[in-house]
Design a protein around this motif. Structure first.
Motif, PDB file in Angstrom:
ATOM      1  N   GLU A  12      83.780  60.811  66.279  1.00 42.65           N
ATOM      2  CA  GLU A  12      84.803  61.354  65.383  1.00 42.65           C
ATOM      3  C   GLU A  12      86.053  60.468  65.413  1.00 42.65           C
ATOM      4  O   GLU A  12      86.809  60.438  64.447  1.00 42.65           O
ATOM      5  N   ASN A  13      86.262  59.783  66.524  1.00 45.76           N
ATOM      6  CA  ASN A  13      87.416  58.896  66.686  1.00 45.76           C
ATOM      7  C   ASN A  13      87.159  57.628  65.869  1.00 45.76           C
ATOM      8  O   ASN A  13      86.232  56.869  66.144  1.00 45.76           O
ATOM      9  N   SER A  14      87.986  57.388  64.861  1.00 50.64           N
ATOM     10  CA  SER A  14      87.741  56.261  63.943  1.00 50.64           C
ATOM     11  C   SER A  14      87.828  54.905  64.644  1.00 50.64           C
ATOM     12  O   SER A  14      87.100  53.978  64.290  1.00 50.64           O
ATOM     13  N   GLU A  15      88.701  54.771  65.654  1.00 51.25           N
ATOM     14  CA  GLU A  15      88.821  53.499  66.366  1.00 51.25           C
ATOM     15  C   GLU A  15      87.545  53.201  67.154  1.00 51.25           C
ATOM     16  O   GLU A  15      87.032  52.076  67.132  1.00 51.25           O
ATOM     17  N   ILE A  16      87.011  54.211  67.822  1.00 57.22           N
ATOM     18  CA  ILE A  16      85.765  54.045  68.585  1.00 57.22           C
ATOM     19  C   ILE A  16      84.621  53.738  67.632  1.00 57.22           C
ATOM     20  O   ILE A  16      83.820  52.829  67.865  1.00 57.22           O
ATOM     21  N   LYS A  17      84.542  54.487  66.539  1.00 58.30           N
ATOM     22  CA  LYS A  17      83.477  54.273  65.552  1.00 58.30           C
ATOM     23  C   LYS A  17      83.531  52.854  65.000  1.00 58.30           C
ATOM     24  O   LYS A  17      82.508  52.178  64.899  1.00 58.30           O
ATOM     25  N   GLU A  18      84.745  52.390  64.655  1.00 60.52           N
ATOM     26  CA  GLU A  18      84.911  51.052  64.083  1.00 60.52           C
ATOM     27  C   GLU A  18      84.479  49.962  65.069  1.00 60.52           C
ATOM     28  O   GLU A  18      83.774  49.018  64.696  1.00 60.52           O
ATOM     29  N   LYS A  19      84.888  50.084  66.328  1.00 60.47           N
ATOM     30  CA  LYS A  19      84.513  49.082  67.336  1.00 60.47           C
ATOM     31  C   LYS A  19      83.005  49.091  67.573  1.00 60.47           C
ATOM     32  O   LYS A  19      82.370  48.028  67.653  1.00 60.47           O
ATOM     33  N   ALA A  20      82.423  50.288  67.687  1.00 60.86           N
ATOM     34  CA  ALA A  20      80.977  50.376  67.920  1.00 60.86           C
ATOM     35  C   ALA A  20      80.206  49.798  66.742  1.00 60.86           C
ATOM     36  O   ALA A  20      79.221  49.069  66.932  1.00 60.86           O
ATOM     37  N   ASP A  21      80.655  50.095  65.526  1.00 64.07           N
ATOM     38  CA  ASP A  21      79.996  49.538  64.342  1.00 64.07           C
ATOM     39  C   ASP A  21      80.060  48.016  64.336  1.00 64.07           C
ATOM     40  O   ASP A  21      79.080  47.344  64.005  1.00 64.07           O
ATOM     41  N   ALA A  22      81.215  47.470  64.710  1.00 56.14           N
ATOM     42  CA  ALA A  22      81.365  46.009  64.743  1.00 56.14           C
ATOM     43  C   ALA A  22      80.386  45.395  65.753  1.00 56.14           C
ATOM     44  O   ALA A  22      79.726  44.386  65.460  1.00 56.14           O
ATOM     45  N   TRP A  23      80.288  46.000  66.928  1.00 56.32           N
ATOM     46  CA  TRP A  23      79.341  45.503  67.933  1.00 56.32           C
ATOM     47  C   TRP A  23      77.907  45.612  67.428  1.00 56.32           C
ATOM     48  O   TRP A  23      77.101  44.688  67.602  1.00 56.32           O
ATOM     49  N   LEU A  24      77.582  46.734  66.797  1.00 56.38           N
ATOM     50  CA  LEU A  24      76.210  46.918  66.301  1.00 56.38           C
ATOM     51  C   LEU A  24      75.869  45.936  65.192  1.00 56.38           C
ATOM     52  O   LEU A  24      74.730  45.465  65.098  1.00 56.38           O
ATOM     53  N   ILE A  25      76.852  45.587  64.371  1.00 64.26           N
ATOM     54  CA  ILE A  25      76.611  44.578  63.329  1.00 64.26           C
ATOM     55  C   ILE A  25      76.303  43.231  63.982  1.00 64.26           C
ATOM     56  O   ILE A  25      75.347  42.547  63.609  1.00 64.26           O
TER      57      ILE A  25
END
Length: 121
Positions: A17-30
């Motif tokens: 739900e935390n947008s900062e955590i989601k954004e960082k995790a998405d970047a790593w997954l990409i």
């Protein structure tokens, strides 16, 4: 923690739900996905660093520092390719032609198997 568990934890973080955590995790997954597209697999060590970075335990600079400590402070040097956009005319009887074909056969065995089959018919 096993590789798959670490990867799944990173995926779970990407649903945060935390947008900062989601954004960082998405970047790593990409980034990890791009490695997978190149038929490479990132290490469990890198996954661990990614998770710790996403959770805010370590910064991006600390990730870089730990990677340098773990793998050494050697810079990646792009392998030299003779196919760098320039052209070279090679005589058909040159031994270099055979070297290029052998290299390409290793990269594309199915293509060359099909070409060999067509030559025989």
């Amino acid at each position: 923690m096993a590789y798959e568990e670490k990867f799944n934890e990173l995926v779970e973080l990407s649903h945060s739900e935390n947008s900062e955590i989601k954004e960082k995790a998405d970047a790593w997954l990409i980034g990890i996905g791009l490695q997978g597209a190149a038929e490479l697999k990132v290490s469990a060590f890198l996954l661990d660093l990614a998770i710790r970075n996403v959770k805010g335990e370590i910064t991006r600079d600390e990730v870089s520092q730990r990677l340098k400590e773990h793998y050494g402070n050697t810079e990646y040097v792009e392998p030299k390719s003779e196919l760098n956009g320039g052209y070279e005319i090679i005589p058909p009887d040159s031994p270099r032609i055979k070297e290029i074909e052998e290299y390409n056969r290793k990269l594309r065995p199915a293509l060359y198997a099909e070409l060999d089959k067509k030559k025989r018919t």
